[in-house]
Design a protein around this motif. Sequence first.
Motif, short mmCIF file in Angstrom:
data_model
loop_
_atom_site.label_atom_id
_atom_site.label_comp_id
_atom_site.label_asym_id
_atom_site.label_seq_id
_atom_site.Cartn_x
_atom_site.Cartn_y
_atom_site.Cartn_z
N VAL A 166 -7.39 3.92 12.76
CA VAL A 166 -8.32 5.03 12.46
C VAL A 166 -9.75 4.62 12.78
N ILE A 167 -10.12 3.42 12.42
CA ILE A 167 -11.48 2.93 12.69
C ILE A 167 -11.74 2.86 14.20
N LEU A 168 -10.79 2.32 14.96
CA LEU A 168 -10.96 2.20 16.40
C LEU A 168 -11.01 3.56 17.08
N ILE A 206 -14.24 7.93 19.66
CA ILE A 206 -14.78 9.30 19.66
C ILE A 206 -16.31 9.25 19.54
N SER A 207 -16.81 8.34 18.71
CA SER A 207 -18.26 8.19 18.56
C SER A 207 -18.89 7.74 19.87
N ALA A 226 -22.85 0.39 28.52
CA ALA A 226 -22.34 1.49 27.69
C ALA A 226 -20.88 1.81 28.03
N TYR A 227 -20.56 1.88 29.31
CA TYR A 227 -19.20 2.23 29.69
C TYR A 227 -18.24 1.05 29.54
N LEU A 228 -18.73 -0.17 29.70
CA LEU A 228 -17.89 -1.34 29.43
C LEU A 228 -17.48 -1.34 27.96
N GLY A 229 -18.44 -1.14 27.08
CA GLY A 229 -18.14 -1.11 25.65
C GLY A 229 -17.19 0.02 25.28
N THR A 230 -17.43 1.19 25.87
CA THR A 230 -16.55 2.33 25.59
C THR A 230 -15.14 2.07 26.09
N ALA A 231 -15.02 1.46 27.27
CA ALA A 231 -13.69 1.14 27.80
C ALA A 231 -12.96 0.15 26.89
N ALA A 286 -8.26 1.15 20.93
CA ALA A 286 -7.88 2.28 20.08
C ALA A 286 -6.56 2.91 20.52
N TYR A 287 -6.34 2.98 21.82
CA TYR A 287 -5.13 3.61 22.36
C TYR A 287 -4.37 2.56 23.17
#
Length: 124
Positions: free
Chosen positions: A12-14, A19-20, A50-55, A61-62
């Motif tokens: 849930v946290i990930l 989403i954030s 930013a995109y490295l962190g999001t990836a 998460a998934y």
Amino acid sequence: MSKIISARILSVILRTAFISCVIGLAVLSLLPAQVMIRTSFGGQGEHTIAYLGTALVMGLAYRKRPRLLVQCGLLIAYAAALEATQMFLPSRNASIQDFAASAAGVAIGGAFLWLARDWLLGEA
């Protein structure tokens, strides 16, 4: 029992963190240029980080579905959509260099996850 609960809480946290990140990317991409506060990394460096962190967050998460390659493709498409949206904003301009930096961040994050998944997650 507590291991299952802690795994669910981590999931849930990930997912909330992912989403954030997605919302944060949209907000930062569409803010007026005058409001933006730049770092010493420069525009392309900020995009890459930013995109490295999001990836990374997305991949953690998934973990099982969709496949990592599909996840990265979708995130790159999202970067393209946000960059294209900037063409319609008077205070922003779209840049192929910014998109390339975003895609590079996704690719680096995806490659790191692909290489480290066994070690990080105990999965194949």
